[in-house]
Design a protein around this motif. Structure first.
Motif, mmCIF file in Angstrom:
data_model
loop_
_atom_site.group_PDB
_atom_site.id
_atom_site.type_symbol
_atom_site.label_atom_id
_atom_site.label_comp_id
_atom_site.label_asym_id
_atom_site.label_seq_id
_atom_site.Cartn_x
_atom_site.Cartn_y
_atom_site.Cartn_z
ATOM 1 N N GLU A 1 0.719 -1.279 -0.054
ATOM 2 C CA GLU A 1 0.096 0.165 -0.041
ATOM 3 C C GLU A 1 0.962 1.234 0.149
ATOM 4 O OE1 GLU A 1 -3.715 1.267 2.490
ATOM 5 O OE2 GLU A 1 -2.388 0.644 3.645
ATOM 6 N N ALA B 1 2.395 1.690 -3.419
ATOM 7 C CA ALA B 1 1.576 2.303 -4.294
ATOM 8 C C ALA B 1 1.034 3.840 -4.020
ATOM 9 C CB ALA B 1 0.016 1.552 -4.123
ATOM 10 N N LYS B 2 1.136 4.239 -2.797
ATOM 11 C CA LYS B 2 1.243 5.648 -2.309
ATOM 12 C C LYS B 2 2.161 6.556 -2.859
ATOM 13 C CE LYS B 2 -0.086 8.320 1.800
ATOM 14 N NZ LYS B 2 -0.199 8.212 3.203
ATOM 15 N N GLU C 1 -0.490 6.621 -6.949
ATOM 16 C CA GLU C 1 -1.762 6.144 -7.116
ATOM 17 C C GLU C 1 -2.910 6.609 -6.195
ATOM 18 O OE1 GLU C 1 -1.713 1.797 -8.030
ATOM 19 O OE2 GLU C 1 0.174 1.884 -8.784
ATOM 20 N N ASP D 1 -8.087 4.181 -4.010
ATOM 21 C CA ASP D 1 -8.701 2.759 -4.459
ATOM 22 C C ASP D 1 -7.596 1.945 -4.944
ATOM 23 O OD1 ASP D 1 -11.312 3.712 -3.893
ATOM 24 O OD2 ASP D 1 -11.833 4.045 -5.916
ATOM 25 N N ARG D 2 -6.634 2.464 -5.609
ATOM 26 C CA ARG D 2 -5.623 1.446 -6.224
ATOM 27 C C ARG D 2 -4.746 0.945 -4.855
ATOM 28 N NH1 ARG D 2 -6.251 -0.362 -11.277
ATOM 29 N NH2 ARG D 2 -6.997 0.979 -12.512
ATOM 30 N N GLN D 3 -4.609 2.179 -4.032
ATOM 31 C CA GLN D 3 -3.783 1.412 -2.695
ATOM 32 C C GLN D 3 -4.382 0.451 -2.116
ATOM 33 O OE1 GLN D 3 -3.081 5.277 -0.659
ATOM 34 N NE2 GLN D 3 -2.705 6.143 -2.512
ATOM 35 N N LYS D 4 -5.631 0.662 -2.065
ATOM 36 C CA LYS D 4 -6.453 -0.285 -1.223
ATOM 37 C C LYS D 4 -6.459 -1.909 -1.958
ATOM 38 C CE LYS D 4 -10.079 -1.786 1.492
ATOM 39 N NZ LYS D 4 -9.764 -2.820 2.129
ATOM 40 N N GLU D 5 -6.485 -1.662 -3.409
ATOM 41 C CA GLU D 5 -6.459 -2.996 -4.210
ATOM 42 C C GLU D 5 -4.961 -3.399 -3.772
ATOM 43 O OE1 GLU D 5 -7.195 -1.874 -8.276
ATOM 44 O OE2 GLU D 5 -9.123 -1.257 -7.775
ATOM 45 N N ALA D 6 -4.094 -2.609 -3.915
ATOM 46 C CA ALA D 6 -2.748 -3.269 -3.631
ATOM 47 C C ALA D 6 -2.477 -4.011 -2.311
ATOM 48 C CB ALA D 6 -1.329 -2.074 -3.815
ATOM 49 N N ARG E 1 -4.561 -7.251 -2.435
ATOM 50 C CA ARG E 1 -3.875 -8.490 -3.446
ATOM 51 C C ARG E 1 -2.655 -8.781 -2.461
ATOM 52 N NH1 ARG E 1 -4.143 -5.682 -7.546
ATOM 53 N NH2 ARG E 1 -2.537 -4.341 -7.165
#
Length: 122
Positions: free
Chosen positions: A54, A57-58, A62, A65-70, A73
């Motif tokens: 996360e 991604a930050k 990103e 939402d993309r951070q949460k997805e990372a 996953r």
């Protein structure tokens, strides 16, 4: 509380073998009692790995939402790796399983080191 059960001292048998074996569940006697501890450790490590993903991604800029997805996953992937390792280690004694557990704990150790670094940097 006046019942005889509460008034007498418990007495252990002279030969503890008469109590028999305590079934902790699971097919492998050596690992059965450690399941809860392994699961807790694995989840803690998965969370650390997910937090690192996360943060990465930050840092890449990103969106949230993309951070949460990372995070999700990485968490799932880490737990999946642990499940695969469990399958590989079925029937092995705990000391034979140590190798993958040491490899598995790196993300947690890296996360702890990052946290310590950030605390000292403040």
């Amino acid at each position: 509380l006046n019942h005889r059960y509460f008034q007498t001292e418990p007495v252990a048998p002279e030969d503890p073998k008469v109590l028999g074996a305590i079934n902790l569940g699971g097919g492998n006697r050596s690992a059965a009692g450690y399941h809860e501890f392994q699961t807790k450790k694995r989840r803690r490590e998965a969370k650390a790995a997910a937090k690192m993903a996360e943060e990465d991604a930050k840092m890449r800029g990103e969106v949230v939402d993309r951070q949460k997805e990372a995070f999700d996953r990485a968490y799932r992937d880490h737990l999946k790796k642990g499940a695969i390792a469990d399958e590989r280690n079925k029937g092995k004694m705990p000391w034979q399983q140590q190798e993958w557990q040491q490899k598995d704990s790196r993300p947690w150790e890296e996360f702890q080191q990052q946290q310590q670094y950030h605390q000292h940097a403040r």
